[in-house]
Motif scaffolding. Structure first.
Motif, PDB file in Angstrom:
ATOM      1  N   UNK A 288       0.852  -1.408  -0.038  1.00 40.27           N
ATOM      2  CA  UNK A 288      -0.113   0.046  -0.095  1.00 40.27           C
ATOM      3  C   UNK A 288       0.939   1.227  -0.179  1.00 40.27           C
ATOM      4  N   UNK A 289       2.236   1.009   0.100  1.00 43.71           N
ATOM      5  CA  UNK A 289       2.908   2.280   0.281  1.00 43.71           C
ATOM      6  C   UNK A 289       3.791   2.244  -1.175  1.00 43.71           C
ATOM      7  N   UNK A 290       3.594   3.292  -1.959  1.00 45.81           N
ATOM      8  CA  UNK A 290       4.258   3.411  -3.187  1.00 45.81           C
ATOM      9  C   UNK A 290       5.527   4.372  -3.175  1.00 45.81           C
ATOM     10  N   UNK A 291       6.736   4.037  -3.204  1.00 43.05           N
ATOM     11  CA  UNK A 291       7.704   5.242  -2.897  1.00 43.05           C
ATOM     12  C   UNK A 291       8.367   5.626  -4.029  1.00 43.05           C
ATOM     13  N   UNK A 292       8.562   7.006  -4.017  1.00 38.97           N
ATOM     14  CA  UNK A 292       9.361   7.695  -4.997  1.00 38.97           C
ATOM     15  C   UNK A 292      10.216   8.719  -4.149  1.00 38.97           C
ATOM     16  N   UNK A 293      11.434   9.213  -4.761  1.00 41.75           N
ATOM     17  CA  UNK A 293      12.071  10.269  -4.102  1.00 41.75           C
ATOM     18  C   UNK A 293      11.600  11.531  -3.795  1.00 41.75           C
ATOM     19  N   UNK A 294      10.476  11.709  -4.361  1.00 41.41           N
ATOM     20  CA  UNK A 294       9.810  13.003  -4.058  1.00 41.41           C
ATOM     21  C   UNK A 294       8.504  12.970  -3.290  1.00 41.41           C
ATOM     22  N   UNK A 295       7.927  11.800  -3.156  1.00 37.67           N
ATOM     23  CA  UNK A 295       6.639  11.783  -2.298  1.00 37.67           C
ATOM     24  C   UNK A 295       6.175  10.001  -2.075  1.00 37.67           C
ATOM     25  N   UNK A 296       5.537   9.717  -1.318  1.00 35.07           N
ATOM     26  CA  UNK A 296       5.046   8.459  -1.050  1.00 35.07           C
ATOM     27  C   UNK A 296       3.520   8.413  -1.357  1.00 35.07           C
ATOM     28  N   UNK A 297       3.016   7.791  -2.401  1.00 40.94           N
ATOM     29  CA  UNK A 297       1.935   7.537  -2.540  1.00 40.94           C
ATOM     30  C   UNK A 297       1.206   6.452  -1.698  1.00 40.94           C
ATOM     31  N   UNK A 322       8.220  11.448   1.331  1.00 39.01           N
ATOM     32  CA  UNK A 322       9.228  10.487   0.594  1.00 39.01           C
ATOM     33  C   UNK A 322      10.171   9.745   1.819  1.00 39.01           C
ATOM     34  N   UNK A 323      10.682   8.711   1.725  1.00 42.67           N
ATOM     35  CA  UNK A 323      11.534   8.242   2.718  1.00 42.67           C
ATOM     36  C   UNK A 323      12.921   8.817   2.561  1.00 42.67           C
ATOM     37  N   UNK A 450      20.254   3.837  -0.295  1.00 42.49           N
ATOM     38  CA  UNK A 450      21.234   4.812   0.123  1.00 42.49           C
ATOM     39  C   UNK A 450      20.771   6.120   0.411  1.00 42.49           C
ATOM     40  N   UNK A 451      21.029   7.081   1.536  1.00 45.13           N
ATOM     41  CA  UNK A 451      20.430   8.243   1.831  1.00 45.13           C
ATOM     42  C   UNK A 451      20.356   9.020   0.516  1.00 45.13           C
ATOM     43  N   UNK A 452      19.358   9.939   0.369  1.00 52.15           N
ATOM     44  CA  UNK A 452      19.119  10.792  -0.600  1.00 52.15           C
ATOM     45  C   UNK A 452      20.234  12.023  -0.433  1.00 52.15           C
ATOM     46  N   UNK A 453      20.450  11.960   0.731  1.00 58.06           N
ATOM     47  CA  UNK A 453      21.464  13.341   1.089  1.00 58.06           C
ATOM     48  C   UNK A 453      22.946  12.806   0.672  1.00 58.06           C
ATOM     49  N   UNK A 454      23.080  11.624   0.176  1.00 53.03           N
ATOM     50  CA  UNK A 454      24.339  11.266  -0.409  1.00 53.03           C
ATOM     51  C   UNK A 454      24.471  11.364  -1.989  1.00 53.03           C
ATOM     52  N   UNK A 455      23.096  11.779  -2.576  1.00 54.82           N
ATOM     53  CA  UNK A 455      23.419  11.645  -3.990  1.00 54.82           C
ATOM     54  C   UNK A 455      23.520  13.187  -4.532  1.00 54.82           C
ATOM     55  N   UNK A 456      24.333  13.292  -5.432  1.00 54.33           N
ATOM     56  CA  UNK A 456      24.573  14.721  -6.066  1.00 54.33           C
ATOM     57  C   UNK A 456      23.757  14.500  -7.396  1.00 54.33           C
ATOM     58  N   UNK A 457      22.443  14.975  -7.142  1.00 57.65           N
ATOM     59  CA  UNK A 457      21.375  15.092  -8.292  1.00 57.65           C
ATOM     60  C   UNK A 457      21.863  16.524  -9.081  1.00 57.65           C
ATOM     61  N   UNK A 477      14.868  15.910  -0.459  1.00 52.09           N
ATOM     62  CA  UNK A 477      13.556  16.283   0.119  1.00 52.09           C
ATOM     63  C   UNK A 477      13.752  17.289   1.349  1.00 52.09           C
ATOM     64  N   UNK A 478      13.068  18.133   1.711  1.00 51.45           N
ATOM     65  CA  UNK A 478      13.295  18.694   3.002  1.00 51.45           C
ATOM     66  C   UNK A 478      12.680  17.982   4.131  1.00 51.45           C
ATOM     67  N   UNK A 479      11.637  17.200   3.676  1.00 48.89           N
ATOM     68  CA  UNK A 479      10.669  16.348   4.484  1.00 48.89           C
ATOM     69  C   UNK A 479      10.685  15.018   4.193  1.00 48.89           C
ATOM     70  N   UNK A 480      11.206  14.030   5.256  1.00 45.41           N
ATOM     71  CA  UNK A 480      11.074  12.618   4.960  1.00 45.41           C
ATOM     72  C   UNK A 480      10.389  11.953   5.671  1.00 45.41           C
ATOM     73  N   UNK A 481      10.210  10.362   5.867  1.00 46.15           N
ATOM     74  CA  UNK A 481       9.659   9.639   6.506  1.00 46.15           C
ATOM     75  C   UNK A 481      10.284   8.377   6.583  1.00 46.15           C
ATOM     76  N   UNK A 482      10.640   7.659   7.816  1.00 40.82           N
ATOM     77  CA  UNK A 482      11.365   6.363   7.708  1.00 40.82           C
ATOM     78  C   UNK A 482      10.019   5.337   7.887  1.00 40.82           C
ATOM     79  N   UNK A 483       9.910   4.614   7.023  1.00 45.31           N
ATOM     80  CA  UNK A 483       8.822   3.696   6.712  1.00 45.31           C
ATOM     81  C   UNK A 483       9.284   2.201   7.433  1.00 45.31           C
ATOM     82  N   UNK A 484       8.429   1.220   7.855  1.00 44.02           N
ATOM     83  CA  UNK A 484       8.904   0.047   8.264  1.00 44.02           C
ATOM     84  C   UNK A 484       9.495  -0.756   6.975  1.00 44.02           C
TER      85      UNK A 484
END
Length: 625
Positions: A288-297, A322-323, A450-457, A477-484
Motif C-alpha cells: 500500500x506504500x508506493x515510494x518515490x524520491x519526491x513523495x510516497x503515494x 518520501x523516504x 542509499x540516503x538521498x543526502x548522499x546523492x549529487x543530483x 527532500x526537506x521532509x522525509x519519513x522512515x517507513x517500516x
C-alpha cells in the motif's frame, strides 16, 4: 513559469527498450488535432541497467553504447514537429551513459538546424558513494530482498545506480529545456517533473505530487494502460480499432492534482477502462506504500471512475513524505550462461525427459563441477489426441551457468548435448540453431538503499552563458519519513469481513480461476508481485475470502516447494476489488541472471489464473473472461 486554464497533457510514448518506435513522432505529428504538452518515454529496466553497466565498463573495448539506441530511432523523425509545436520531451534513455546520449542528440538537433535546447540530468551513478560509506562504516548496505550484507556478497561491484526523483526534470524545463535526457530516474519521475514544472507546484504539495506519481505509474508502460498485457484482451479484438495496433496513453493532470487517463484520439486500437487502469496500477507495486524520491503515494484507498469513452479518473490517492533513502541497483559480473533445446512429441513425455536428462548429465559430468547451475525444464504439455504434430510437441530446455566462460565452451556444453542424439528417446530432436548454446555474459544485480543526502543530483544546461549557470544542484527532500522495512500484510481477510465459501455463494463448479478473475504480475529483483481482481462486488467478497496467503502458496504448486526462501505478503485494495500478493524470492536471482523463462515475472499471474478452484456457478453465468 506556470500555465493556467487547463490541465497538462502528458503522453506516454515508450514503456521499454523493446517498445515500438513510432509513438513520439505520432504524438508530435498529430499535435494540431490532439495536442500534448510533454512526451515522456521510459527505456530502462533492471535488465538493461545491469547489462548496460557491463557495456559502460567495456567501452574502452569499443563495446555497444551504454545509452539506448532505440530512443534515437524514435526521436529523429519527431524533431521537426517537436520544434514546430513547442512540445517538451523527458526520457530516461541515458541508461548508463547520459552524457554520451546528450552528445549524440545535440549533434542530431544541430544537423537538422533546429533551435531546441537539450538538457541532461546526472547523479544516478553512485558507486563511489557506496564504497565510501561502506569503508567508513556508515552503512552495511543490506540487500532489501535477502537481508544480505554487501560485504558478504560473492561478487565484485562494477557499477551502482540509484533512482532519482522528478525535480531535476522540473528544473530543466523551468530553465527552458525542450528535451531532458536522464539516466535512472524512476519510471514515473518524468511525469512528476513535468506536472511540477507546468503547475508551479512546491515540494510541500504532497497530495498533488502523489497523484502525479500514480499518473506516471499508469502511463510509463505505454500500451499497458490501453489494453496491452491485459487479461481482458479478448474484449478488444472487435471493439473500436481492435487489438492489432493498441494506442498510447495520455495523462491529464490539473493544477489541483486531479488525474484523468485517456489515449490518442487518432485511429488506434485498445481502450482505457477501469479494468485496464486497474491492470497497470497493480503492476510492480509492492504494497500500500508506493515510494518515490519526491513523495510516497498511499494507494490502499485508490479507485477508478469511468468518465467517458477512453477516459478514466483516478480517485482516492493519499500521500506521505518520501523516504530518506532511495533505491540503488549494484551490478557485478555474474559469469556466463548457455542453453539448449530439445523437442519431445506424443506419448510418454515425462519418461522421455527423464531419459534425456540422465544421459546428458552423464555426458556433462566432466565439466559440471565448474557449473554454478544446471537445470532441465519441460515447458508446457502436449494436447491429448492433438490434431497436428506441433500441438503434440513439448520443448525441454537445458540451461547452465558458470563463473568462467571456458567452462561453457562448445566442447564442454553444446557439443556433448548434441552428441546425445543417437542414444536418445524415441523421436529425439534438438534445436538446430545452436547460438544459445554458446556462453553469454550475465550480470548479478544487488538492490539496497542509499540516503538521498548522499546523492549529487544535478541538471546540466549547456546553452547557458557561464559555467556557473550551466549546472543546477537539486537538494534532497526537506521532509522525509522512515517507513517500516516491510509493507503491511494480512494473511487472510479480516474476520468481520469473512464469508463462508461453501455456503454463501451457491453451487460451484471446478474450473480455472481466470474464468472470472483478472490478474497482473511483474518482477522487482527476485520478487514477483501479483494483483488479482474481479468485476463485481459480490465476486470480490468471494475473492478476498478465497485468496489467503495459504491458498496462494498452494496455487503456486511445485514452484513454491522449489523456492525454500519464498515468503508471501498480502494486502487488499477494496476500491479496485483486488487482492495483491508479493511473492518474495520467487524469481530466482533477478532478471539479469535468472535461469527461468519467466524472467520478467509477467506470467506468474497467468499461471495462477490457470489453476483450478471451486467457482460459483452464478458468477460464471455472467460470462467468462
Amino acid at each position: 513559469m506556470t500555465f493556467t486554464g487547463r490541465p497538462i497533457r502528458i503522453a506516454g510514448a515508450s514503456g521499454s527498450a523493446s517498445d515500438r518506435r513510432h509513438a513520439i513522432a505520432e504524438f508530435a505529428r498529430h499535435y494540431p488535432t490532439d495536442p500534448v504538452d510533454v512526451i515522456i518515454a521510459d527505456f530502462m529496466s533492471e535488465f538493461n541497467m545491469a547489462t548496460f553497466a557491463g557495456r559502460r565498463m567495456d567501452q574502452a573495448g569499443n563495446a555497444m553504447p551504454a545509452y539506448d539506441l532505440s530512443f534515437l530511432e524514435a526521436l529523429e523523425p519527431a524533431l521537426g514537429d517537436i520544434a514546430k509545436h513547442g512540445i517538451k520531451v523527458a526520457v530516461n534513455a541515458g541508461v548508463c551513459d547520459t552524457k554520451g546520449l546528450f552528445d549524440v542528440v545535440s549533434r542530431m538537433v544541430q544537423a537538422k538546424g533546429l533551435d531546441l535546447k537539450v538538457a541532461y540530468v546526472t547523479g544516478d551513478e553512485v558507486l563511489p558513494a557506496i564504497q565510501n560509506a561502506l569503508s567508513g562504516g556508515q552503512s552495511d548496505f543490506r540487500n532489501i530482498y535477502t537481508g544480505e550484507k554487501l560485504a558478504d556478497w560473492d561478487f565484485e561491484p562494477i557499477y551502482a545506480q540509484c533512482y532519482l526523483g522528478g525535480l531535476g526534470i522540473a528544473a530543466a524545463l523551468a530553465e527552458g529545456a525542450d528535451i531532458v535526457l536522464c539516466g535512472r530516474v524512476s519510471d514515473a519521475s518524468p511525469v512528476i517533473g513535468a506536472a511540477y514544472w507546468y503547475h508551479g507546484w512546491q515540494r510541500s504539495d504532497l497530495d498533488k505530487l502523489a497523484n502525479a506519481f500514480v499518473a506516471g505509474h499508469l502511463i510509463e508502460c505505454s500500451n499497458y494502460v490501453c489494453g496491452g498485457n491485459y487479461t481482458g484482451f479478448k474484449s478488444l479484438e472487435h471493439g473500436g480499432d481492435g487489438w492489432a495496433n493498441i494506442g498510447y496513453p495520455i495523462a491529464e493532470i490539473s493544477a489541483e492534482g486531479d488525474v484523468v487517463i485517456t489515449k490518442q484520439a487518432h485511429s488506434t486500437g485498445g481502450a482505457v477502462t477501469v479494468d485496464t487502469c486497474t491492470s497497470q496500477l497493480l503492476y510492480e507495486i509492492q504494497g500500500p506504500w508506493y515510494y518515490n524520491s519526491d513523495v510516497t503515494a498511499i494507494i490502499d484507498g485508490i479507485h477508478f471512475e469511468q468518465r467517458g469513452v477512453n477516459r478514466v479518473a483516478v480517485r482516492g490517492v493519499r500521500s506521505g513524505p518520501p523516504p530518506p533513502t532511495t533505491k540503488v541497483g549494484i551490478t557485478a559480473r555474474g559469469g556466463f550462461q548457455a542453453e539448449a533445446w530439445w523437442f519431445l512429441t506424443g506419448l510418454d513425455i515425462e519418461d522421455k525427459a527423464r531419459m534425456l536428462e540422465a544421459q546428458i548429465r552423464r555426458l556433462l559430468a566432466p565439466s559440471a563441477e565448474q557449473f554454478t547451475s544446471l537445470k532441465f525444464d519441460l515447458l508446457g504439455s502436449n494436447l491429448p489426441d492433438a490434431k497436428t504434430q506441433n500441438r503434440a510437441t513439448v520443448p525441454l530446455r537445458i540451461v547452465a551457468q558458470a563463473r568462467d566462460e571456458e567452462a561453457l565452451g562448445p566442447r564442454k556444453f553444446v557439443k556433448p548435448i548434441s552428441d546425445n542424439i543417437m542414444q536418445g528417446y524415441p523421436g529425439a530432436t534438438f534445436h538446430l540453431d545452436m547460438r544459445q548454446g554458446f556462453p553469454r555474459a550475465v550480470f548479478e544485480y544487488y538492490v539496497t538503499l542509499l540516503p538521498q543526502s548522499s546523492v549529487q543530483h544535478q541538471v546540466h544546461l549547456p546553452w547557458k552563458p557561464t559555467a556557473r549557470t550551466q549546472v543546477i544542484d537539486i537538494s534532497p527532500p526537506p521532509q522525509t519519513k522512515t517507513y517500516p522495512s516491510r509493507q503491511p500484510s494480512q494473511a487472510a481477510t479480516h474476520t468481520d469481513q469473512a464469508v463462508d465459501l461453501a455456503k454463501d455463494f451457491g453451487p460451484t463448479i471446478r474450473g480455472p480461476l481466470g474464468w472470472i478473475v483478472h490478474g497482473r504480475s511483474g518482477d522487482k529483483g527476485a520478487d514477483a508481485n501479483c494483483g488479482l481482481w474481479v468485476r463485481h462486488r459480490d465476486e470480490y467478497l468471494w475473492l478476498r475470502g478465497l485468496l489467503s496467503i495459504d491458498t496462494a502458496h498452494k496455487l503456486l504448486g511445485d514452484d513454491a516447494l522449489q523456492q525454500p526462501q519464498l515468503a508471501i505478503e498480502r494486502f487488499e485494495l477494496p476500491g479496485l476489488q483486488a487482492v495483491h500478493f508479493l511473492f518474495r524470492n520467487l524469481l530466482d536471482r533477478g532478471v539479469g541472471v535468472t535461469t527461468t523463462v519467466d524472467f520478467l515475472g509477467k506470467n506468474v499471474a497467468e499461471y495462477l489464473r490457470s489453476r483450478h478452484v471451486d467457482l460459483p456457478v452464478r458468477f460464471l453465468n455472467r460470462g467468462k473472461l
